[in-house]
Design a protein around this motif. Structure first.
Motif, short mmCIF file in Angstrom:
data_model
loop_
_atom_site.label_atom_id
_atom_site.label_comp_id
_atom_site.label_asym_id
_atom_site.label_seq_id
_atom_site.Cartn_x
_atom_site.Cartn_y
_atom_site.Cartn_z
N GLN A 190 39.18 48.26 24.28
CA GLN A 190 38.25 48.15 23.08
C GLN A 190 37.31 49.30 22.98
O GLN A 190 36.69 49.39 21.83
N SER A 191 37.18 50.12 24.04
CA SER A 191 36.07 51.36 24.07
C SER A 191 34.83 50.44 23.83
O SER A 191 33.82 51.05 23.43
N SER A 192 34.68 49.20 24.44
CA SER A 192 33.36 48.64 24.15
C SER A 192 32.63 48.71 25.37
O SER A 192 33.24 48.75 26.56
N LEU A 193 31.57 48.91 25.60
CA LEU A 193 30.37 48.69 26.72
C LEU A 193 30.77 49.77 27.58
O LEU A 193 30.83 49.54 28.99
N ASP A 194 30.91 50.99 27.17
CA ASP A 194 31.08 52.13 28.11
C ASP A 194 29.98 52.42 29.05
O ASP A 194 30.27 53.16 29.99
N ASP A 195 28.69 51.90 28.78
CA ASP A 195 27.75 52.04 29.75
C ASP A 195 27.59 50.63 30.68
O ASP A 195 26.46 50.54 31.61
N VAL A 196 28.61 50.12 31.03
CA VAL A 196 28.54 48.87 31.66
C VAL A 196 29.54 49.18 33.08
O VAL A 196 30.56 49.63 32.91
N VAL A 197 29.07 48.65 33.88
CA VAL A 197 29.46 48.50 35.24
C VAL A 197 29.97 47.30 35.84
O VAL A 197 29.01 46.64 35.80
N PHE A 198 31.12 46.83 36.22
CA PHE A 198 31.05 45.51 36.98
C PHE A 198 31.01 45.62 38.33
O PHE A 198 31.85 46.34 39.07
N VAL A 199 30.36 44.88 39.08
CA VAL A 199 29.76 44.85 40.34
C VAL A 199 30.49 43.53 40.87
O VAL A 199 30.24 42.55 40.39
N LEU A 200 31.44 43.70 41.85
CA LEU A 200 31.93 42.42 42.34
C LEU A 200 31.47 42.49 43.91
O LEU A 200 31.88 43.27 44.90
N ALA A 201 30.22 41.66 44.26
CA ALA A 201 29.57 41.59 45.34
C ALA A 201 30.00 40.46 46.29
O ALA A 201 29.66 39.23 45.86
N ILE B 85 42.46 46.83 40.06
CA ILE B 85 41.45 47.60 39.26
C ILE B 85 42.29 49.01 39.03
O ILE B 85 41.90 49.78 37.77
N GLN B 86 43.10 49.64 40.13
CA GLN B 86 43.61 51.11 39.81
C GLN B 86 44.69 51.02 38.71
O GLN B 86 44.62 51.83 38.06
N ALA B 87 45.49 49.71 38.71
CA ALA B 87 46.47 49.85 37.69
C ALA B 87 45.76 49.84 36.38
O ALA B 87 46.37 50.16 35.53
N ALA B 88 44.53 49.29 36.00
CA ALA B 88 43.88 49.29 34.92
C ALA B 88 42.95 50.32 34.48
O ALA B 88 42.52 50.64 33.60
N GLY B 89 43.01 51.38 35.67
CA GLY B 89 42.11 52.78 35.34
C GLY B 89 40.84 52.48 35.44
O GLY B 89 40.07 53.20 34.65
N LEU B 90 40.24 51.18 36.27
CA LEU B 90 38.92 51.04 36.02
C LEU B 90 38.07 51.40 37.54
O LEU B 90 37.12 50.96 37.74
N GLU B 91 38.67 52.38 38.15
CA GLU B 91 37.86 52.55 39.49
C GLU B 91 36.48 53.12 39.32
O GLU B 91 35.86 52.79 40.07
N ASP B 92 36.30 53.57 38.22
CA ASP B 92 34.77 53.96 37.93
C ASP B 92 33.92 52.77 37.42
O ASP B 92 32.83 53.14 37.10
N ARG B 93 34.84 51.76 36.80
CA ARG B 93 33.93 50.74 36.14
C ARG B 93 33.85 49.32 36.70
O ARG B 93 33.02 48.49 36.52
N VAL B 94 34.73 49.27 37.80
CA VAL B 94 34.98 47.98 38.50
C VAL B 94 34.72 48.31 39.96
O VAL B 94 35.57 49.03 40.54
N LEU B 95 33.61 47.79 40.66
CA LEU B 95 33.30 48.20 42.07
C LEU B 95 33.28 47.14 43.03
O LEU B 95 32.52 46.06 42.77
N LEU B 96 34.13 47.22 44.15
CA LEU B 96 33.96 46.14 45.01
C LEU B 96 33.03 46.54 46.20
O LEU B 96 33.16 47.66 46.81
N VAL B 97 31.75 46.04 46.15
CA VAL B 97 30.64 46.63 47.10
C VAL B 97 30.62 45.97 48.30
O VAL B 97 29.49 46.27 49.27
N GLY B 98 31.25 44.73 48.60
CA GLY B 98 31.19 43.85 49.98
C GLY B 98 29.83 43.33 49.74
O GLY B 98 29.10 42.86 48.80
N HIS B 99 29.54 42.68 51.02
CA HIS B 99 28.28 41.81 51.18
C HIS B 99 27.03 42.21 50.81
O HIS B 99 26.79 43.51 51.18
#
Length: 396
Positions: A225-236, A253-267
């Protein structure tokens, strides 16, 4: 004659991360502060030093074993600890060691307490029997009314033995006024998130029932939807050796092209700073949370929460749309519904700074009133006192 200093034995498999582990530490601190002595049997983990800092005694013990013969041998070992160290009460926080602890308590004649920390699944009679040990205490602590109702429905446990004690949150540790800006900046650097980006934070270990894939799906919907371009999703969260699941999330994440928008950051160790860094926190569990501490920790920091409306979160989050806007502390959405989750994230992100600040203040006051660490400690000591005839709890 001075009252005997009570010795409380807690048993938990590991001390790495999680609500049961933190509760073990917090109750050890409460016992020590009340003049008692606490021993913890555990296989160890990253939180051992934090436990020792409370004044508790750590005894390394094979508390995670599930082999029936080793569980029986642990009965003998726990009974020896009870006799040698003058233990007055055993408090078990996990199923496998609870069986050994129950038999050791009956052998030595000391009271046995359990805390029912999770909404354990029961897909067979054997699993039901295995889980039932957590309802066999002389006192059974449920960490929410949802959990209490589950225990009574499954095992017919009497109300006299059941005690609802909510998981406590430290209002000083999770106080935005006590979280320096450099701690928040350090968290963002660890996550590789730029200062101008808003964060949607999902803080939970990586396991399918925590719902990470629906957070990713919601992020994908918003991206389309081109919404919230300034938002990053962090899965901690720690993968805890679930490498296949982590890999599946990365592929999504890769299939959706979200590598820069959804981050797996660990503990993440500094959760107070993490929630301060977040614009909104998400609890996306697809199975019922017995309590769900992320929801209360985020709220007490002043961060609005979006949670699924199953299990205990409806007890801890005053959620829109069911709650009028002037009372709401967040949102409640159906589980496994990426569309509704995306809509709630969009609504939360559209709030003005003033609206978000007012919601955050309501959220903090709500948690401090009903889910404080002081209340949890006091109520747990009251359970111990009721079984031991001691006076560790402060007069109310």
């Amino acid at each position: 004659m001075a009252e005997k200093r009570p010795t409380i034995l807690q048993i938990i498999p590991e001390l790495d991360t999680g609500g049961a582990e933190l509760s073990t530490i917090e109750i050890a601190d409460a016992v020590h502060s009340a003049g008692g002595h606490c021993i913890v049997l555990t296989e160890g983990g990253r939180l051992v030093q934090r436990l020792r800092d409370t004044g508790a005694e750590v005894q390394f013990f094979p508390a995670a074993v599930k082999n029936p013969l080793r569980l029986l041998w642990n009965v003998h070992r726990i009974a020896n600890v009870v006799r040698r160290d003058g233990v007055d009460l055993i408090h078990a926080r996990s199923r496998a060691p609870a069986w050994s602890a129950l038999l050791a308590a009956r052998r030595t004649g000391v009271p046995f307490v359990t805390t029912y920390h999770g909404a354990y699944s029961e897909k067979s009679d054997i699993k039901r029997l295995y889980n039932s040990v957590m309802a066999r205490g002389d006192a059974v602590i449920a960490n929410s009314h949802y959990t209490s109702d589950l225990i009574r429905m499954r095992y017919g446990t009497s109300r006299a033995r059941l005690h609802v004690i909510y998981r406590g949150v430290d209002g000083r540790l999770f106080d935005p006024a006590n979280v320096a800006a450099d701690r928040v900046a350090a968290v963002r650097r660890r996550w590789s998130v730029a200062p101008d980006k808003r964060v949607v934070l999902h803080a939970a270990r990586l396991t399918p029932w925590k719902g990470q894939k629906f957070v990713i799906a919601a992020a994908a919907q918003l991206a389309k939807q081109s919404s919230l371009d300034d938002v990053v999703f962090v899965l901690a969260g720690d993968a805890q050796r679930r490498n296949a699941y982590r890999s599946a999330l990365m592929k999504q994440i890769q299939a959706a092209g979200l590598e820069d928008r959804v981050l797996l950051v660990g503990h993440e160790d500094d959760m107070a700073a993490a929630f301060c860094a977040a614009h909104v926190a998400v609890v996306a569990s697809v199975e019922p949370e017995a309590f769900g501490r992320a929801a209360t920790e985020a709220q007490v920091i002043g961060t609005p929460v979006i949670a699924t409306d199953i299990g205990a979160p409806p007890e801890t989050v005053l959620g829109r749309p069911g709650v009028e806007p002037e009372r709401a502390t967040g949102w409640l959405v159906p589980p496994e519904d990426a569309e509704r989750l995306a809509a709630a994230i969009a609504e939360a992100s559209s709030m003005s700074p003033e609206e978000r600040a007012r919601m955050g203040a309501r959220a903090r006051n709500h948690v401090l009133k009903s889910f404080s660490l002081k209340q949890m400690k006091q109520q747990t000591l009251q359970v111990y006192d009721s079984l031991l005839g001691t006076h560790m709890a402060e007069p109310t």
